[in-house]
Write a protein that holds these residues in place. Structure first.
Motif, PDB file in Angstrom:
ATOM      1  N   LEU A   1     -45.834  48.361  -2.668  1.00 45.41           N
ATOM      2  CA  LEU A   1     -46.683  48.866  -3.833  1.00 45.41           C
ATOM      3  C   LEU A   1     -47.548  49.849  -4.356  1.00 45.41           C
ATOM      4  N   ALA A   2     -49.129  49.877  -3.342  1.00 42.38           N
ATOM      5  CA  ALA A   2     -49.360  51.095  -2.933  1.00 42.38           C
ATOM      6  C   ALA A   2     -48.949  52.102  -2.557  1.00 42.38           C
ATOM      7  N   LEU A   3     -47.610  51.999  -1.681  1.00 42.45           N
ATOM      8  CA  LEU A   3     -47.344  52.994  -1.558  1.00 42.45           C
ATOM      9  C   LEU A   3     -46.643  53.816  -2.140  1.00 42.45           C
ATOM     10  N   ALA A   4     -45.759  53.376  -3.086  1.00 44.41           N
ATOM     11  CA  ALA A   4     -44.528  54.078  -4.395  1.00 44.41           C
ATOM     12  C   ALA A   4     -46.155  54.445  -5.106  1.00 44.41           C
ATOM     13  N   LYS A   5     -47.162  53.242  -5.264  1.00 41.38           N
ATOM     14  CA  LYS A   5     -48.153  54.561  -6.117  1.00 41.38           C
ATOM     15  C   LYS A   5     -48.395  55.673  -5.719  1.00 41.38           C
ATOM     16  N   LEU A   6     -48.824  55.968  -4.676  1.00 37.75           N
ATOM     17  CA  LEU A   6     -49.148  57.688  -3.951  1.00 37.75           C
ATOM     18  C   LEU A   6     -48.178  58.626  -3.992  1.00 37.75           C
ATOM     19  N   ARG A   7     -46.834  57.868  -4.181  1.00 41.91           N
ATOM     20  CA  ARG A   7     -45.730  58.865  -4.151  1.00 41.91           C
ATOM     21  C   ARG A   7     -45.386  59.288  -5.602  1.00 41.91           C
ATOM     22  N   TYR A   8     -45.306  57.855  -6.561  1.00 43.90           N
ATOM     23  CA  TYR A   8     -45.271  58.136  -8.009  1.00 43.90           C
ATOM     24  C   TYR A   8     -46.243  58.199  -9.212  1.00 43.90           C
TER      25      TYR A   8
ATOM     26  N   MET B   1     -46.445  56.258 -12.610  1.00 41.06           N
ATOM     27  CA  MET B   1     -45.498  55.961 -13.083  1.00 41.06           C
ATOM     28  C   MET B   1     -44.807  54.723 -12.874  1.00 41.06           C
ATOM     29  N   PRO B   2     -44.143  53.995 -13.244  1.00 40.41           N
ATOM     30  CA  PRO B   2     -43.599  53.107 -13.328  1.00 40.41           C
ATOM     31  C   PRO B   2     -42.639  52.162 -11.943  1.00 40.41           C
ATOM     32  N   ASN B   3     -43.599  51.308 -11.024  1.00 37.94           N
ATOM     33  CA  ASN B   3     -43.847  51.290 -10.127  1.00 37.94           C
ATOM     34  C   ASN B   3     -43.183  50.121 -10.188  1.00 37.94           C
ATOM     35  N   SER B   4     -42.804  49.764 -10.102  1.00 39.17           N
ATOM     36  CA  SER B   4     -42.450  47.744  -9.882  1.00 39.17           C
ATOM     37  C   SER B   4     -41.217  47.805  -9.361  1.00 39.17           C
ATOM     38  N   LEU B   5     -40.181  46.796  -9.201  1.00 45.51           N
ATOM     39  CA  LEU B   5     -39.652  47.037  -7.850  1.00 45.51           C
ATOM     40  C   LEU B   5     -38.767  47.537  -8.526  1.00 45.51           C
TER      41      LEU B   5
END
Length: 232
Positions: free
Chosen positions: A119-126, A129-133
């Motif tokens: 989730l932390a990786l996704a927040k850095l990349r996006y 934006m919504p970053n739920s699975l």
């Protein structure tokens, strides 16, 4: 490179208030791809499952009747994790619940240095934006149509695909290599490609025509100057 994707389902949101693990699943990755080696257990939480939790993951008290307690599976679980990095979506949540279960068994907590929070990786990349699975599956083209409710083993398998995309979508060491059996090219891991140089012969007339074309079309070309030039 061995890593483990991890997910849990629980009776609630806070292990400090008595909530317990009811499902634990882990999927082995080698070079970012699932190997097919998995760990999956339903667990008797030794307490009732609130209706609001059942609405999220679908498990009822009857579903877990007769299932082993966490203390029964703890050694097998720890052995599966080994010393590999552990990837989870919102990893502090899963680690917190597992630490509480491990303490009850007299086992040491999971080393936080092994934790990778997708989730932390996704927040850095996006960012923003919504970053739920579910959101990441839609954004990255991962089919999650079978995900009617939260399910630890299914979520692990979906997260394995999402994590590969978050890490660039390419398996390290993935190369083309010759098949030993049929001689056709095959996709393998970690093997070099055997090749034989096959220079294309060029006649003197063709070489001269090429040089004349370059001199006419490309002004002040570096490759026509020393030390690159082969002729004055």
């Amino acid at each position: 490179m061995r890593q483990v994707i991890l997910d849990t389902e629980t009776t609630g949101l806070d292990p400090l208030h008595g909530d317990r693990v009811i499902e634990v699943a882990a999927v082995e990755l080698v070079n970012l791809l699932p190997t097919g080696n998995v760990f999956h257990r339903l667990v008797d939480p030794e307490r009732d499952i609130p209706a609001e939790a059942t609405r999220i993951h679908g498990f009822t008290n009857a579903d877990l009747q007769g299932k082993p307690r966490f203390a029964t599976i703890v050694e097998e679980f720890i052995a599966f994790l080994g010393d590999s990095p552990v990837i989870a979506h919102n990893a502090p949540f899963d680690f917190g619940f597992l630490d509480a279960e491990l303490r009850r068994c007299g086992a040491p907590p999971l080393d936080r240095s092994r934790m990778i929070d997708s989730l932390a990786l996704a927040k850095l990349r996006y960012p923003g934006m919504p970053n739920s699975l579910d959101a990441l599956c839609r954004r990255l083209g991962v089919d999650n149509s079978m995900r009617a409710a939260h399910n630890a083993i299914l979520d692990c398998r979906l997260l394995a695909q999402v994590y590969l995309e978050l890490m660039g979508g390419k398996q390290p060491g993935f190369e083309l290599a010759a098949s030993q059996a049929g001689g056709a090219d095959a996709l393998t891991m970690g093997e070099s490609v055997a090749w034989t140089p096959r220079p294309i012969p060029v006649s003197d007339d063709q070489a001269g025509s090429h040089q004349a074309f370059l001199r006419a079309k490309v002004k002040d070309a570096l490759w026509l100057k020393p030390p690159f030039a082969t002729e004055a």
